[in-house]
Design an enzyme around this catalytic site. Structure first.
Site, PDB file in Angstrom:
ATOM      1  N   LYS A  22       0.779  -1.055   0.017  1.00 57.55           N
ATOM      2  CA  LYS A  22      -0.049  -0.094  -0.324  1.00 57.55           C
ATOM      3  C   LYS A  22       0.993   1.135   0.081  1.00 57.55           C
ATOM      4  CE  LYS A  22      -1.669   1.407   4.133  1.00 57.55           C
ATOM      5  NZ  LYS A  22      -1.247   3.038   4.291  1.00 57.55           N
ATOM      6  N   ASN A  23       1.788   1.414   0.784  1.00 54.73           N
ATOM      7  CA  ASN A  23       2.622   2.447   1.100  1.00 54.73           C
ATOM      8  C   ASN A  23       3.802   2.574  -0.110  1.00 54.73           C
ATOM      9  OD1 ASN A  23       1.199   3.016   3.247  1.00 54.73           O
ATOM     10  ND2 ASN A  23       2.681   2.552   4.801  1.00 54.73           N
ATOM     11  N   CYS A 118      -4.823  13.078  12.481  1.00 55.57           N
ATOM     12  CA  CYS A 118      -5.389  11.486  12.356  1.00 55.57           C
ATOM     13  C   CYS A 118      -5.380  10.864  13.567  1.00 55.57           C
ATOM     14  CB  CYS A 118      -5.025  10.731  11.184  1.00 55.57           C
ATOM     15  SG  CYS A 118      -3.287  10.449  11.690  1.00 55.57           S
ATOM     16  N   ARG A 123       0.612  15.036  12.918  1.00 52.93           N
ATOM     17  CA  ARG A 123       1.198  14.920  11.473  1.00 52.93           C
ATOM     18  C   ARG A 123       1.431  15.981  10.389  1.00 52.93           C
ATOM     19  NH1 ARG A 123      -0.946   9.039   9.313  1.00 52.93           N
ATOM     20  NH2 ARG A 123       1.028   9.071   8.284  1.00 52.93           N
ATOM     21  N   ASP A 310       4.510   0.587  12.074  1.00 51.15           N
ATOM     22  CA  ASP A 310       3.301  -0.105  11.584  1.00 51.15           C
ATOM     23  C   ASP A 310       3.083  -1.231  12.067  1.00 51.15           C
ATOM     24  OD1 ASP A 310       3.496   1.950   8.175  1.00 51.15           O
ATOM     25  OD2 ASP A 310       3.002   2.386  10.405  1.00 51.15           O
ATOM     26  N   ARG A 402      -8.651  -0.269   4.423  1.00 51.55           N
ATOM     27  CA  ARG A 402      -7.702   0.870   3.795  1.00 51.55           C
ATOM     28  C   ARG A 402      -6.316  -0.124   3.521  1.00 51.55           C
ATOM     29  NH1 ARG A 402      -6.758   6.256   6.902  1.00 51.55           N
ATOM     30  NH2 ARG A 402      -5.403   6.274   5.323  1.00 51.55           N
TER      31      ARG A 402
HETATM   32  C1  EPZ Z   1       4.521   7.000   6.128  1.00 56.31           C
HETATM   33  O1  EPZ Z   1       3.651   7.888   6.582  1.00 56.31           O
HETATM   34  C2  EPZ Z   1       3.535   5.626   6.185  1.00 56.31           C
HETATM   35  N1  EPZ Z   1       2.449   6.160   5.089  1.00 56.31           N
HETATM   36  C3  EPZ Z   1       2.888   5.234   7.349  1.00 56.31           C
HETATM   37  O2  EPZ Z   1       2.063   4.258   7.443  1.00 56.31           O
HETATM   38  C4  EPZ Z   1       4.052   5.032   8.351  1.00 56.31           C
HETATM   39  O3  EPZ Z   1       3.755   4.784   9.677  1.00 56.31           O
HETATM   40  C5  EPZ Z   1       5.176   6.199   8.510  1.00 56.31           C
HETATM   41  O4  EPZ Z   1       5.554   6.497   7.122  1.00 56.31           O
HETATM   42  C6  EPZ Z   1       6.269   6.036   9.344  1.00 56.31           C
HETATM   43  O5  EPZ Z   1       6.854   4.788   8.851  1.00 56.31           O
HETATM   44  C7  EPZ Z   1       2.665   6.045   3.876  1.00 56.31           C
HETATM   45  O6  EPZ Z   1       3.768   5.717   3.260  1.00 56.31           O
HETATM   46  C8  EPZ Z   1       1.513   6.211   2.915  1.00 56.31           C
HETATM   47  P1  EPZ Z   1       6.433  10.487   8.349  1.00 56.31           P
HETATM   48  P2  EPZ Z   1       4.241   9.624   6.569  1.00 56.31           P
HETATM   49  O7  EPZ Z   1       6.340  11.551   7.642  1.00 56.31           O
HETATM   50  O8  EPZ Z   1       5.177   9.623   5.536  1.00 56.31           O
HETATM   51  C9  EPZ Z   1       6.213  13.629  11.789  1.00 56.31           C
HETATM   52  C10 EPZ Z   1       0.177   3.022   7.710  1.00 56.31           C
HETATM   53  O9  EPZ Z   1      -0.372   2.424   8.825  1.00 56.31           O
HETATM   54  N2  EPZ Z   1       6.333  14.589  10.667  1.00 56.31           N
HETATM   55  O10 EPZ Z   1       7.691   9.374   8.372  1.00 56.31           O
HETATM   56  O11 EPZ Z   1       3.248  10.296   7.150  1.00 56.31           O
HETATM   57  C11 EPZ Z   1       4.991  12.715  11.500  1.00 56.31           C
HETATM   58  O12 EPZ Z   1       3.835  13.562  12.497  1.00 56.31           O
HETATM   59  C12 EPZ Z   1       0.601   4.395   7.565  1.00 56.31           C
HETATM   60  O13 EPZ Z   1       0.336   2.401   6.525  1.00 56.31           O
HETATM   61  C13 EPZ Z   1       6.324  16.057  10.727  1.00 56.31           C
HETATM   62  O14 EPZ Z   1       6.590  16.349  12.167  1.00 56.31           O
HETATM   63  O15 EPZ Z   1       5.419   9.482   7.929  1.00 56.31           O
HETATM   64  C14 EPZ Z   1       5.263  11.293  12.469  1.00 56.31           C
HETATM   65  O16 EPZ Z   1       5.073  11.707  13.832  1.00 56.31           O
HETATM   66  C15 EPZ Z   1       0.567   4.965   9.010  1.00 56.31           C
HETATM   67  N3  EPZ Z   1       6.450  16.698   9.908  1.00 56.31           N
HETATM   68  C16 EPZ Z   1       6.502  11.177  11.920  1.00 56.31           C
HETATM   69  O17 EPZ Z   1       7.272  12.583  11.436  1.00 56.31           O
HETATM   70  C17 EPZ Z   1       6.451  16.532   8.650  1.00 56.31           C
HETATM   71  O18 EPZ Z   1       6.511  17.277   7.853  1.00 56.31           O
HETATM   72  C18 EPZ Z   1       6.726  10.126  11.037  1.00 56.31           C
HETATM   73  O19 EPZ Z   1       6.072  10.939   9.483  1.00 56.31           O
HETATM   74  C19 EPZ Z   1       6.134  15.165   8.257  1.00 56.31           C
HETATM   75  C20 EPZ Z   1       6.084  14.031   9.499  1.00 56.31           C
END
Ligand code: EPZ
Length: 422
Positions: A22-23, A118, A123, A310, A402
Site C-alpha cells: 500500500k505505502n 488523524c 502529522r 506500523d 484501507r
Molecule cells: C508513512 O507516513 C506511512 N504512510 C505510514 O504508514 C508510516 O507509519 C510512516 O511513514 C512512518 O513509517 C505512507 O507511506 C502512505 P512520516 P508519513 O512523514 O510519510 C512527523 C500505515 O499504517 N512529521 O515518516 O506520513 C509525523 O507527524 C501508515 O500504513 C512531521 O513532524 O510518515 C510523524 O510523527 C500510518 N512533519 C513522523 O514525522 C512532517 O512534515 C513520521 O512521519 C512530516 C512528518
C-alpha cells in the site's frame, strides 16, 4: 458499519499470499504526474486507500484505469485539468499530500489542502515544506491549503537539504520534485524505507537520474522530461509482518507466499528472539512458534531499518499472550497506543505511560466487543481475537479495508474461525 467476528482459532496451517505494498503504491501513483506518458503499475493492492488516491488523481485530470480486478493500474497524466487537491478528498487520507511534489514539478504550481490530523497524531507538513523550499518552491499556507509555486512558474532549481527527521513522505515529495528540477539535488538524513527504494526504481525506469536510494543521502540529477513505464509494486512488508504473527499467536505453521525476509530484518530478529522459527522457502517464508508459549521481548520502533511503527500494535497483541513482561516504546508517532484500551477489554495487562507501554503477558485473553481506531490497531485486535477464549467482535472495520485486502478470506484459508458481519 461492518464488523468482523473472530473466534479462538488454531493451529493455523496453509498459505497466505502477500499483496503489493500500500505505502509503495500510494507514492508510485502520484509519481505518474511527472510524465505526460502512460505509466502502468502491476501487483497493485486492492485497497480502499488506492481507490481514494485514484479519485484524487482523477480530480486533477489523470486518467486512471483499473484492470485485472484492480491488480493493474493504468495511469495517464497527459492532460491535467487543475492543480488543486481539494480538502474533501485529502482529509480522507494523509498520503494525498504526496501529490504536492510531483504536481509542483510538472505544472509549476500545486494547491493542496492540509491533510489534517488523524487518530495517530498531528502529522504536520513542516518537513515537506522545508524540503521543497530547498528546491526553490515558494510555499505559503492560506485557508487550510498549501499554495506552492515554482520560481516564475518555471522549473524548480536543484538544491541540497538535510531533513530534521527522516520523514518518509517528505523524502518522497523531495525526490519526485527534484527529478524535473534544473541541476543536481541532494537530500541528507533521507528516509530509507523499501517503499522509497521501489519509488526510485520506478522513477529510474521513467528516465530519472537518481542514486543513493536506501541510504541516508540521495542524489538526483534533474532531467527535462520523464517517459512512461511499467512497474511492479514491491510486496507489502507490513502485511507480511502482520500475517507472520497469525501462526505465532494461534499456533500452527503458515507459509507467507511472496514474503521477503530482507525487508523486515529488525522485526524478524525480534520474533526469533521471542521463540519463533522463520524459514525462507522457494516461494516466501514459513513461520511457526517453537514452543507453546512465546517469550516477552522489548521493542522500540524506529525509522527503517529499525522496528517498523506500523507493526507495533500487532506486536503488542502478541506480547499480551507472551510469558513475561515486555516494554514497547513508540518513537515515531505521539499517539499510537489506541489499541491498548481495546486489548485491555480482552483481559490484557498493559500500562501506558507516554510513549511507553509495559505489557505483562496473561495466560489467556478473553473475547470481547472491541473497536478499531486506526488501520494497524484494528488488525492487532483481530490477531488477539485468534488467541482469545470465545468470540471477539471488532467494529469499524472500514479501517481494515484501507490496508488489508481479503483479510477474512486469507485467514479463513489457513483455518481461522472468522467472518465479516453487517
Ligand atoms: C508513512 O507516513 C506511512 N504512510 C505510514 O504508514 C508510516 O507509519 C510512516 O511513514 C512512518 O513509517 C505512507 O507511506 C502512505 P512520516 P508519513 O512523514 O510519510 C512527523 C500505515 O499504517 N512529521 O515518516 O506520513 C509525523 O507527524 C501508515 O500504513 C512531521 O513532524 O510518515 C510523524 O510523527 C500510518 N512533519 C513522523 O514525522 C512532517 O512534515 C513520521 O512521519 C512530516 C512528518
Amino acid at each position: 458499519m461492518d464488523s468482523i467476528v473472530v473466534e479462538e482459532s488454531g493451529p493455523l496451517n496453509g498459505k497466505i499470499p502477500i499483496a503489493g505494498a500500500k505505502n509503495a503504491c500510494l507514492t508510485l501513483m502520484p509519481a505518474t504526474l511527472l510524465s505526460d506518458e502512460p505509466v502502468t503499475l502491476t501487483n497493485a493492492p486492492r485497497l480502499s486507500d488506492i481507490g481514494t488516491m485514484s479519485l484524487l488523481l482523477q480530480s486533477l485530470g489523470v486518467e486512471v484505469e483499473t484492470l485485472n480486478e484492480g491488480l493493474v493500474l493504468a495511469l495517464s497524466s497527459h492532460a491535467l485539468k487543475t492543480t488543486r487537491a481539494d480538502y474533501d478528498i485529502v482529509r480522507k487520507m494523509r498520503a494525498s499530500n504526496l501529490v504536492l511534489g510531483p504536481l509542483l514539478a510538472r505544472a509549476g504550481e500545486a494547491i493542496v489542502s492540509l491533510p489534517g490530523g488523524c487518530a495517530i497524531g498531528a502529522r504536520p507538513m513542516d518537513l515537506h515544506i522545508s524540503a521543497l523550499r530547498a528546491l526553490g518552491a515558494e510555499i505559503e499556507l492560506k485557508d487550510g491549503y498549501l499554495h506552492a509555486m515554482t520560481p516564475n512558474k518555471g522549473r524548480l532549481v536543484g538544491g541540497t537539504h538535510k531533513l530534521k527527521f527522516a520523514s518518509v513522505g517528505a523524502t518522497e515529495n523531495f525526490i519526485m520534485a527534484a527529478c524535473l528540477a534544473k541541476g543536481r539535488s541532494q537530500l541528507k538524513n533521507a528516509a530509507m524505507e523499501p517503499e522509497i527504494v521501489d519509488l526510485v526504481k520506478c522513477l529510474k525506469s521513467m528516465g530519472a537520474n537518481i542514486s543513493g536510494e536506501g541510504t541516508k543521502t540521495i542524489t538526483i540529477n534533474g532531467v527535462e522530461k520523464l517517459q512512461g513505464a511499467t512497474h511492479s509494486v514491491v510486496m507489502d512488508r507490513i502485511e507480511l509482518g502482520t500475517y507472520m504473527l497469525a501462526p505465532v499467536i494461534a499456533g500452527g505453521e503458515v507459509e507467507l507466499v511472496g514474503g521477503q525476509m530482507e525487508l523486515l530484518e529488525a522485526f524478524c530478529n525480534k520474533l526469533m528472539e521471542a521463540g519463533v522459527e522463520i524459514s525462507e522457502t522457494a516461494n516466501g517464508l514459513t513461520v511457526k512458534r517453537k514452543l507453546d508459549k512465546i517469550n516477552a521481548v522489548d521493542v522500540t520502533t524506529a525509522v527503517y531499518p529499525g522496528f517498523p511503527t506500523d507493526l507495533q500494535a500487532q506486536m503488542m497483541a502478541l506480547m499480551c499472550t507472551a510469558s513475561g513482561v515486555s516494554t514497547l516504546e513508540e518513537t515515531i508517532f505521539e499517539n499510537r497506543f489506541m489499541h491498548a484500551p481495546e486489548l485491555i477489554r480482552m483481559g490484557a495487562q498493559i500500562d501506558v505511560q507516554g510513549g511507553i507501554a509495559r505489557v505483562k503477558g496473561v495466560q489467556k485473553l478473553k473475547g470481547a466487543q472491541v473497536m478499531a481506531t486506526d488501520l494497524r490497531a484494528s488488525v492487532s485486535l483481530i490477531l488477539a481475537g485468534l488467541a482469545a477464549q470465545g468470540k471477539t467482535r471488532v467494529s469499524r472495520v472500514y479501517h481494515l479495508d484501507r490496508g488489508y485486502e481479503k483479510l477474512v478470506e486469507k485467514l479463513e484459508n489457513v483455518g481461522a474461525k472468522i467472518e465479516r458481519v453487517r
